[in-house]
Write a protein that holds these residues in place. Structure first.
Motif, mmCIF file in Angstrom:
data_model
loop_
_atom_site.group_PDB
_atom_site.id
_atom_site.type_symbol
_atom_site.label_atom_id
_atom_site.label_comp_id
_atom_site.label_asym_id
_atom_site.label_seq_id
_atom_site.Cartn_x
_atom_site.Cartn_y
_atom_site.Cartn_z
ATOM 1 N N VAL A 31 0.601 -0.984 -0.390
ATOM 2 C CA VAL A 31 0.196 0.288 0.081
ATOM 3 C C VAL A 31 1.022 0.825 0.125
ATOM 4 O O VAL A 31 1.823 1.847 0.911
ATOM 5 C CB VAL A 31 -1.011 0.143 1.424
ATOM 6 N N VAL A 32 0.714 2.128 -0.851
ATOM 7 C CA VAL A 32 1.962 3.403 -1.690
ATOM 8 C C VAL A 32 0.438 4.444 -0.530
ATOM 9 O O VAL A 32 -0.043 4.785 -1.181
ATOM 10 C CB VAL A 32 1.941 3.298 -3.036
ATOM 11 N N LEU A 33 1.453 5.401 0.579
ATOM 12 C CA LEU A 33 0.773 6.501 1.265
ATOM 13 C C LEU A 33 0.807 7.467 0.173
ATOM 14 O O LEU A 33 3.369 7.799 0.706
ATOM 15 C CB LEU A 33 0.829 6.822 2.401
ATOM 16 N N GLU A 34 0.737 8.362 -0.535
ATOM 17 C CA GLU A 34 0.463 9.628 -0.730
ATOM 18 C C GLU A 34 0.122 10.952 0.131
ATOM 19 O O GLU A 34 -0.520 10.145 0.622
ATOM 20 C CB GLU A 34 0.935 9.380 -2.492
ATOM 21 N N GLU A 35 0.414 11.980 0.328
ATOM 22 C CA GLU A 35 0.008 12.961 -0.041
ATOM 23 C C GLU A 35 -1.806 13.290 0.178
ATOM 24 O O GLU A 35 -2.333 13.149 0.815
ATOM 25 C CB GLU A 35 0.424 14.229 -0.237
ATOM 26 N N LEU A 36 -1.996 12.502 -1.249
ATOM 27 C CA LEU A 36 -3.609 13.479 -1.632
ATOM 28 C C LEU A 36 -3.637 11.567 -2.106
ATOM 29 O O LEU A 36 -5.155 12.226 -2.639
ATOM 30 C CB LEU A 36 -3.281 14.061 -2.723
ATOM 31 N N ARG A 37 -3.308 10.822 -1.944
ATOM 32 C CA ARG A 37 -4.376 9.284 -2.645
ATOM 33 C C ARG A 37 -3.242 8.332 -2.079
ATOM 34 O O ARG A 37 -2.466 8.420 -1.916
ATOM 35 C CB ARG A 37 -4.462 9.394 -3.672
ATOM 36 N N ASP A 38 -3.514 6.902 -1.940
ATOM 37 C CA ASP A 38 -3.201 5.773 -1.336
ATOM 38 C C ASP A 38 -3.454 4.857 -2.672
ATOM 39 O O ASP A 38 -4.874 5.000 -3.256
ATOM 40 C CB ASP A 38 -3.612 5.034 0.002
ATOM 41 N N TYR A 39 -2.769 3.731 -2.943
ATOM 42 C CA TYR A 39 -3.365 2.733 -3.554
ATOM 43 C C TYR A 39 -1.888 1.987 -3.452
ATOM 44 O O TYR A 39 -1.689 1.303 -2.149
ATOM 45 C CB TYR A 39 -2.749 3.437 -5.369
ATOM 46 N N TYR A 40 -2.711 0.190 -3.900
ATOM 47 C CA TYR A 40 -2.277 -0.901 -4.123
ATOM 48 C C TYR A 40 -1.669 -0.913 -5.131
ATOM 49 O O TYR A 40 -1.648 -0.710 -6.235
ATOM 50 C CB TYR A 40 -3.209 -2.098 -4.345
ATOM 51 N N VAL A 41 -0.161 -1.867 -5.049
ATOM 52 C CA VAL A 41 0.442 -2.038 -5.691
ATOM 53 C C VAL A 41 1.257 -4.086 -5.883
ATOM 54 O O VAL A 41 1.146 -4.245 -4.598
ATOM 55 C CB VAL A 41 2.526 -1.382 -5.791
ATOM 56 N N ASN A 42 0.612 -4.519 -6.295
ATOM 57 C CA ASN A 42 1.226 -6.272 -6.503
ATOM 58 C C ASN A 42 2.637 -6.120 -6.471
ATOM 59 O O ASN A 42 3.409 -7.139 -7.195
ATOM 60 C CB ASN A 42 0.614 -6.552 -7.797
ATOM 61 N N GLU A 43 3.151 -5.752 -5.961
ATOM 62 C CA GLU A 43 4.781 -5.978 -5.444
ATOM 63 C C GLU A 43 5.086 -5.748 -3.691
ATOM 64 O O GLU A 43 4.603 -5.294 -3.337
ATOM 65 C CB GLU A 43 5.735 -5.204 -6.582
ATOM 66 N N LYS A 44 6.251 -6.592 -3.989
ATOM 67 C CA LYS A 44 7.001 -6.219 -2.297
ATOM 68 C C LYS A 44 6.839 -5.021 -2.193
ATOM 69 O O LYS A 44 7.783 -4.107 -3.222
ATOM 70 C CB LYS A 44 8.107 -7.009 -1.571
ATOM 71 N N PRO A 45 6.832 -4.195 -0.816
ATOM 72 C CA PRO A 45 7.780 -2.577 -0.815
ATOM 73 C C PRO A 45 9.218 -2.706 -0.702
ATOM 74 O O PRO A 45 9.725 -1.807 -1.475
ATOM 75 C CB PRO A 45 7.380 -2.218 1.092
ATOM 76 N N THR A 46 10.113 -3.913 -1.056
ATOM 77 C CA THR A 46 11.439 -3.304 -0.911
ATOM 78 C C THR A 46 11.741 -3.442 -2.383
ATOM 79 O O THR A 46 12.966 -2.749 -2.920
ATOM 80 C CB THR A 46 11.663 -4.770 0.147
ATOM 81 N N LYS A 47 10.919 -3.731 -3.350
ATOM 82 C CA LYS A 47 11.021 -4.314 -4.552
ATOM 83 C C LYS A 47 10.861 -2.843 -5.479
ATOM 84 O O LYS A 47 10.901 -2.652 -6.635
ATOM 85 C CB LYS A 47 10.126 -5.265 -5.311
ATOM 86 N N ILE A 48 9.764 -1.931 -4.238
ATOM 87 C CA ILE A 48 9.257 -0.287 -5.329
ATOM 88 C C ILE A 48 10.441 0.187 -4.998
ATOM 89 O O ILE A 48 10.404 0.975 -5.494
ATOM 90 C CB ILE A 48 7.079 0.031 -4.737
ATOM 91 N N VAL A 49 10.305 0.258 -3.873
ATOM 92 C CA VAL A 49 12.125 1.211 -3.779
ATOM 93 C C VAL A 49 13.153 0.481 -4.783
ATOM 94 O O VAL A 49 13.867 1.649 -4.659
ATOM 95 C CB VAL A 49 12.991 0.793 -1.964
ATOM 96 N N ASP A 50 13.462 -0.687 -4.664
ATOM 97 C CA ASP A 50 14.841 -0.348 -5.781
ATOM 98 C C ASP A 50 14.660 -0.468 -6.944
ATOM 99 O O ASP A 50 15.624 0.079 -7.663
ATOM 100 C CB ASP A 50 14.425 -2.537 -5.429
ATOM 101 N N ASP A 51 13.450 -0.340 -7.386
ATOM 102 C CA ASP A 51 13.223 -0.409 -8.418
ATOM 103 C C ASP A 51 13.099 1.423 -8.865
ATOM 104 O O ASP A 51 13.678 2.649 -9.274
ATOM 105 C CB ASP A 51 11.243 -0.433 -8.793
ATOM 106 N N ALA A 52 12.789 2.119 -7.794
ATOM 107 C CA ALA A 52 12.993 4.077 -7.363
ATOM 108 C C ALA A 52 13.600 4.324 -7.705
ATOM 109 O O ALA A 52 14.362 5.243 -8.402
ATOM 110 C CB ALA A 52 11.745 4.309 -6.366
#
Length: 181
Positions: A31-52
Motif C-alpha cells: 500500500v503506497v501512501l501519498e499526500e493526496l491518495r493511497d493505492y495498492y501495488v502487487n509487489e513487495k515494498p522493497t521491490k518498489i524501493v529498489d525500482d525507485a
C-alpha cells in the motif's frame, strides 16, 4: 480505503510510506501512501524501493552500500532514493524481511507509542497510521536517518561550493551569502 490498484509505481517526493500488507490469501503486496491518495501495488515494498533507486540511477543495494560508507550504518540502514529532491526513506525492519515497510523521513511529523510493539506515526499532512514496530525502534530509525541525511547533504554542499569557487575564484563571501538568500 485504498482508491486504486497500480501495476507500476515510482516513488516521488509526495510518497509518505510504502507499506507491507497481506491480502486475503496471505500474499504480500504494497500500500503506497501519498499526500493526496493511497493505492495498492502487487509487489513487495522493497521491490518498489529498489525500482525507485534504479529510476534515479542506482539500486537498493547501491544505496545501502552508500549509506554504509557515509555513516557506517549496516543494519536497517536508511537510504537516499534521490537526495536532490529530499527523498530519504528508512526501513521498519531488515530490507531482506518480506514484511519490511519504508517510511519517508521528510513526511514524519511526530511519533507516539501506541503499545509495547506498535507505534503511531503522524505525517505532516495530518494523516496517522499505526505500524507494528516499537516506539524505540522507530525513534532510532528517525535519528539515524537524520544523521545520514545531514552527512550526505553536507558532502553535496561541499562539492557544490568547491566547484563554484573553482569556477568563480573572484567571488567574495558577500556574494556567496547573497546567493544563499
Amino acid at each position: 480505503m485504498y482508491n486504486e490498484k497500480e501495476q507500476l509505481h515510482e516513488i516521488t517526493p509526495l510518497t509518505m510510506a510504502v507499506l507491507c500488507e497481506k491480502n486475503e490469501k496471505g500474499e504480500i503486496h504494497t500500500v503506497v501512501l501519498e499526500e493526496l491518495r493511497d493505492y495498492y501495488v502487487n509487489e513487495k515494498p522493497t521491490k518498489i524501493v529498489d525500482d525507485a533507486c534504479k529510476y534515479f540511477g542506482s539500486s537498493l543495494k547501491g544505496r545501502l552500500e552508500g549509506t554504509k560508507d557515509i555513516s557506517r550504518i549496516t543494519h536497517k540502514a536508511p537510504i537516499a532514493i534521490d537526495p536532490s529532491s529530499g527523498m530519504f526513506f528508512f526501513p521498519t525492519c531488515s530490507p531482506s524481511n518480506p514484511n519490511c515497510s519504508w517510511i519517508s523521513h521528510s513526511h514524519v511529523h511526530q511519533v507516539l507509542p501506541f503499545d509495547s510493539d506498535r507505534t503511531e506515526l503522524h505525517f505532516k499532512n495530518g494523516r496517522r497510521i499505526i505500524i507494528d514496530v516499537s516506539y524505540g525502534s522507530i525513534l532510532n530509525q528517525i535519528q539515524r536517518t537524520a544523521q545520514f541525511r545531514y552527512s550526505l547533504e553536507n558532502r553535496i554542499k561541499y562539492i557544490e561550493n568547491t566547484i563554484v569557487k573553482k569556477k568563480n575564484p573572484e567571488k567574495t563571501q558577500d556574494e556567496d551569502a547573497e546567493e544563499e538568500k
